[in-house]
Design a protein around this motif. Structure first.
Motif, PDB file in Angstrom:
ATOM      1  N   UNK A  75       0.830  -1.201   0.000  1.00 35.78           N
ATOM      2  CA  UNK A  75       0.000   0.000   0.000  1.00 35.78           C
ATOM      3  C   UNK A  75       0.866   1.252   0.000  1.00 35.78           C
ATOM      4  N   UNK A  76       1.892   1.257   0.847  1.00 42.20           N
ATOM      5  CA  UNK A  76       2.780   2.422   0.914  1.00 42.20           C
ATOM      6  C   UNK A  76       3.513   2.642  -0.405  1.00 42.20           C
ATOM      7  N   UNK A  77       3.988   1.562  -1.002  1.00 40.41           N
ATOM      8  CA  UNK A  77       4.738   1.695  -2.253  1.00 40.41           C
ATOM      9  C   UNK A  77       3.841   2.190  -3.384  1.00 40.41           C
ATOM     10  N   UNK A  78       2.623   1.665  -3.467  1.00 40.10           N
ATOM     11  CA  UNK A  78       1.691   2.148  -4.484  1.00 40.10           C
ATOM     12  C   UNK A  78       1.373   3.620  -4.280  1.00 40.10           C
ATOM     13  N   UNK A  79       1.218   4.021  -3.034  1.00 39.40           N
ATOM     14  CA  UNK A  79       0.972   5.434  -2.725  1.00 39.40           C
ATOM     15  C   UNK A  79       2.139   6.291  -3.226  1.00 39.40           C
ATOM     16  N   UNK A  80       3.364   5.841  -2.959  1.00 42.14           N
ATOM     17  CA  UNK A  80       4.541   6.588  -3.399  1.00 42.14           C
ATOM     18  C   UNK A  80       4.642   6.649  -4.917  1.00 42.14           C
ATOM     19  N   UNK A  81       4.264   5.570  -5.592  1.00 41.65           N
ATOM     20  CA  UNK A  81       4.268   5.575  -7.053  1.00 41.65           C
ATOM     21  C   UNK A  81       3.402   6.713  -7.582  1.00 41.65           C
ATOM     22  N   UNK A  96       9.993   3.117  -8.422  1.00 46.19           N
ATOM     23  CA  UNK A  96       9.001   2.654  -7.444  1.00 46.19           C
ATOM     24  C   UNK A  96       8.075   1.602  -8.040  1.00 46.19           C
ATOM     25  N   UNK A  97       7.770   1.715  -9.323  1.00 45.82           N
ATOM     26  CA  UNK A  97       6.976   0.673  -9.984  1.00 45.82           C
ATOM     27  C   UNK A  97       7.690  -0.673  -9.896  1.00 45.82           C
ATOM     28  N   UNK A  98       8.984  -0.667 -10.111  1.00 50.28           N
ATOM     29  CA  UNK A  98       9.756  -1.904  -9.992  1.00 50.28           C
ATOM     30  C   UNK A  98       9.746  -2.412  -8.553  1.00 50.28           C
ATOM     31  N   UNK A  99       9.832  -1.488  -7.595  1.00 42.82           N
ATOM     32  CA  UNK A  99       9.811  -1.877  -6.176  1.00 42.82           C
ATOM     33  C   UNK A  99       8.484  -2.526  -5.807  1.00 42.82           C
ATOM     34  N   UNK A 100       7.380  -2.019  -6.352  1.00 38.73           N
ATOM     35  CA  UNK A 100       6.071  -2.630  -6.103  1.00 38.73           C
ATOM     36  C   UNK A 100       6.071  -4.069  -6.587  1.00 38.73           C
ATOM     37  N   UNK A 122       3.969  -8.226 -15.129  1.00 39.61           N
ATOM     38  CA  UNK A 122       3.926  -6.931 -14.444  1.00 39.61           C
ATOM     39  C   UNK A 122       5.140  -6.093 -14.831  1.00 39.61           C
ATOM     40  N   UNK A 123       6.317  -6.705 -14.805  1.00 37.06           N
ATOM     41  CA  UNK A 123       7.534  -5.943 -15.102  1.00 37.06           C
ATOM     42  C   UNK A 123       7.567  -5.505 -16.565  1.00 37.06           C
ATOM     43  N   UNK A 124       6.963  -6.286 -17.447  1.00 37.58           N
ATOM     44  CA  UNK A 124       6.851  -5.858 -18.849  1.00 37.58           C
ATOM     45  C   UNK A 124       5.977  -4.604 -18.944  1.00 37.58           C
ATOM     46  N   UNK A 125       4.871  -4.606 -18.192  1.00 39.23           N
ATOM     47  CA  UNK A 125       4.008  -3.422 -18.165  1.00 39.23           C
ATOM     48  C   UNK A 125       4.747  -2.229 -17.558  1.00 39.23           C
ATOM     49  N   UNK A 126       5.536  -2.473 -16.513  1.00 41.38           N
ATOM     50  CA  UNK A 126       6.307  -1.390 -15.906  1.00 41.38           C
ATOM     51  C   UNK A 126       7.300  -0.798 -16.899  1.00 41.38           C
ATOM     52  N   UNK A 127       7.909  -1.670 -17.702  1.00 42.68           N
ATOM     53  CA  UNK A 127       8.826  -1.190 -18.735  1.00 42.68           C
ATOM     54  C   UNK A 127       8.078  -0.331 -19.758  1.00 42.68           C
ATOM     55  N   UNK A 129      10.789  21.404 -15.681  1.00 44.40           N
ATOM     56  CA  UNK A 129      10.719  20.184 -16.496  1.00 44.40           C
ATOM     57  C   UNK A 129      11.769  19.173 -16.065  1.00 44.40           C
ATOM     58  N   UNK A 130      12.917  19.649 -15.609  1.00 42.95           N
ATOM     59  CA  UNK A 130      13.931  18.724 -15.092  1.00 42.95           C
ATOM     60  C   UNK A 130      13.462  18.076 -13.793  1.00 42.95           C
ATOM     61  N   UNK A 131      12.827  18.867 -12.933  1.00 36.87           N
ATOM     62  CA  UNK A 131      12.278  18.309 -11.686  1.00 36.87           C
ATOM     63  C   UNK A 131      11.211  17.267 -12.001  1.00 36.87           C
ATOM     64  N   UNK A 132      10.359  17.557 -12.982  1.00 34.72           N
ATOM     65  CA  UNK A 132       9.329  16.599 -13.387  1.00 34.72           C
ATOM     66  C   UNK A 132       9.960  15.313 -13.909  1.00 34.72           C
ATOM     67  N   UNK A 133      11.054  15.441 -14.663  1.00 32.99           N
ATOM     68  CA  UNK A 133      11.737  14.254 -15.197  1.00 32.99           C
ATOM     69  C   UNK A 133      12.309  13.397 -14.066  1.00 32.99           C
ATOM     70  N   UNK A 134      12.900  14.041 -13.063  1.00 34.64           N
ATOM     71  CA  UNK A 134      13.428  13.304 -11.903  1.00 34.64           C
ATOM     72  C   UNK A 134      12.287  12.603 -11.174  1.00 34.64           C
ATOM     73  N   UNK A 135      11.172  13.296 -11.013  1.00 34.37           N
ATOM     74  CA  UNK A 135      10.012  12.710 -10.345  1.00 34.37           C
ATOM     75  C   UNK A 135       9.513  11.486 -11.090  1.00 34.37           C
ATOM     76  N   UNK A 136       9.519  11.532 -12.410  1.00 29.02           N
ATOM     77  CA  UNK A 136       9.047  10.396 -13.192  1.00 29.02           C
ATOM     78  C   UNK A 136      10.075   9.265 -13.254  1.00 29.02           C
ATOM     79  N   UNK A 137      11.356   9.596 -13.145  1.00 26.87           N
ATOM     80  CA  UNK A 137      12.361   8.532 -13.015  1.00 26.87           C
ATOM     81  C   UNK A 137      12.150   7.784 -11.697  1.00 26.87           C
ATOM     82  N   UNK A 138      11.832   8.531 -10.641  1.00 27.79           N
ATOM     83  CA  UNK A 138      11.523   7.907  -9.354  1.00 27.79           C
ATOM     84  C   UNK A 138      10.259   7.055  -9.459  1.00 27.79           C
ATOM     85  N   UNK A 139       9.283   7.523 -10.231  1.00 27.03           N
ATOM     86  CA  UNK A 139       8.052   6.742 -10.448  1.00 27.03           C
ATOM     87  C   UNK A 139       8.396   5.374 -11.005  1.00 27.03           C
ATOM     88  N   UNK A 140       9.256   5.333 -12.012  1.00 22.55           N
ATOM     89  CA  UNK A 140       9.630   4.062 -12.635  1.00 22.55           C
ATOM     90  C   UNK A 140      10.336   3.143 -11.634  1.00 22.55           C
TER      91      UNK A 140
END
Length: 299
Positions: free
Chosen positions: A173-179, A230-234, A244-249, A217-228
């Protein structure tokens, strides 16, 4: 003093347009994903039951409707001054503030009913959720961290889907929230670039208004790199399958494409980056989770 103009009763379509109901596709797939992954994790099957699915749908749709309607009311004066938003339903006189507040109240009642049906923890957390839902439009009046507030608010949908099944917070739940927090922060920053000049001229706080478009836009890019990441962490946390990992990719590819659509010198495709790319990302998440839980259930 002249009387206020009387606004005719709005149609259902007008009310749906007021709250941009089609944007529900952003958060709802993550709520479903949380629900399905929690069911797989703790019940050995990805299906939580029709009742849970329906109540989760009602809770998330009504929460977002209440938040958007309140946002439109609170921001009506600002929207009226902004050329990009002056045609919205309240400034344009298609919906009155009273009618919009009625929609907020009905939506919150439905949200309360759904929360009650989903268990004690969901009901207990509802008042806090309402504070975040209604509070967002005020945050951009005093802090450029408004994007983070929105991320926390929308991320609760993913965690809520999980809690609806388990009745408690778990690592998933926490990881999905962070994603969703990281994802929403990035996409809301991109969205805010469209109002850069207006926001700076009118004292509206946002990351672009505070730091400029290129750094934003650079901050947004960093945020979306973190999103990816966290998706792997989920996936690792819930023991997801290859699917799932194919969808994450694929979601990582969509995020990369989104950032190729916008640059400081050309923001004409910012709206496409905001809506189209993120709609497909949310649907890819849900599709990947559905295939993943089906695969793990049947093998």
């Amino acid at each position: 003093m002249s009387a206020s103009p009387v606004v005719a009763r709005p149609t259902a379509k007008t009310l749906l347009d007021l709250v941009k109901f089609e944007h529900t596709v952003f958060a709802l797939p993550f709520a479903y994903a949380g629900m399905l992954l929690a069911s797989m994790q703790f019940r050995g099957t990805g299906w939580p039951g029709l009742g849970t699915a329906l109540w989760v749908t009602l809770a998330m749709a009504s929460a977002r409707t209440a938040a958007m309607a309140a946002n439109r009311i609170i921001d009506a004066a600002i929207d009226a001054r902004n050329p990009r938003t002056a045609g919205r339903e309240i400034p344009a006189g298609k919906v009155s503030a009273r009618q919009a507040w009625a929609l907020v109240i009905v939506s919150l009642l439905l949200m309360g009913l759904a929360s009650w049906q989903l268990g004690p923890l969901c009901l207990t957390l509802m008042p806090l959720a309402v504070v975040f839902l209604i509070g967002y439009p005020y945050t951009k009046r005093f802090t450029w961290l408004c994007h983070l507030w929105l991320g926390v608010t929308d991320g609760a949908a993913a965690a809520g889907g999980w809690i609806a099944v388990t009745g408690r917070f778990d690592a998933g739940a926490w990881l999905l929230w962070l994603v969703v927090i990281a994802w929403m922060v990035g996409l809301d920053i991109i969205y805010a670039t469209m109002d850069y000049n207006f926001d700076r001229a009118n004292g509206i706080r946002s990351v672009p208004a505070r730091f400029g478009i290129a750094p934003a836009l650079r901050i947004a890019a960093v945020s979306h790199a973190l999103t990816f990441a966290l998706l792997l962490a989920v996936g690792l946390a819930v023991g997801a399958s290859f699917w799932y990992f194919l969808a994450a990719l694929a979601m990582g590819g969509i995020l990369l494409y989104e950032h190729r659509l916008v640059n400081p010198g050309d923001l004409t495709r910012a709206n496409i980056a905001f809506f189209d790319a993120n709609m497909w990302l949310a649907l890819t998440m849900l599709g990947g989770v559905i295939i993943d839980v089906l695969w793990r259930t049947l093998t």
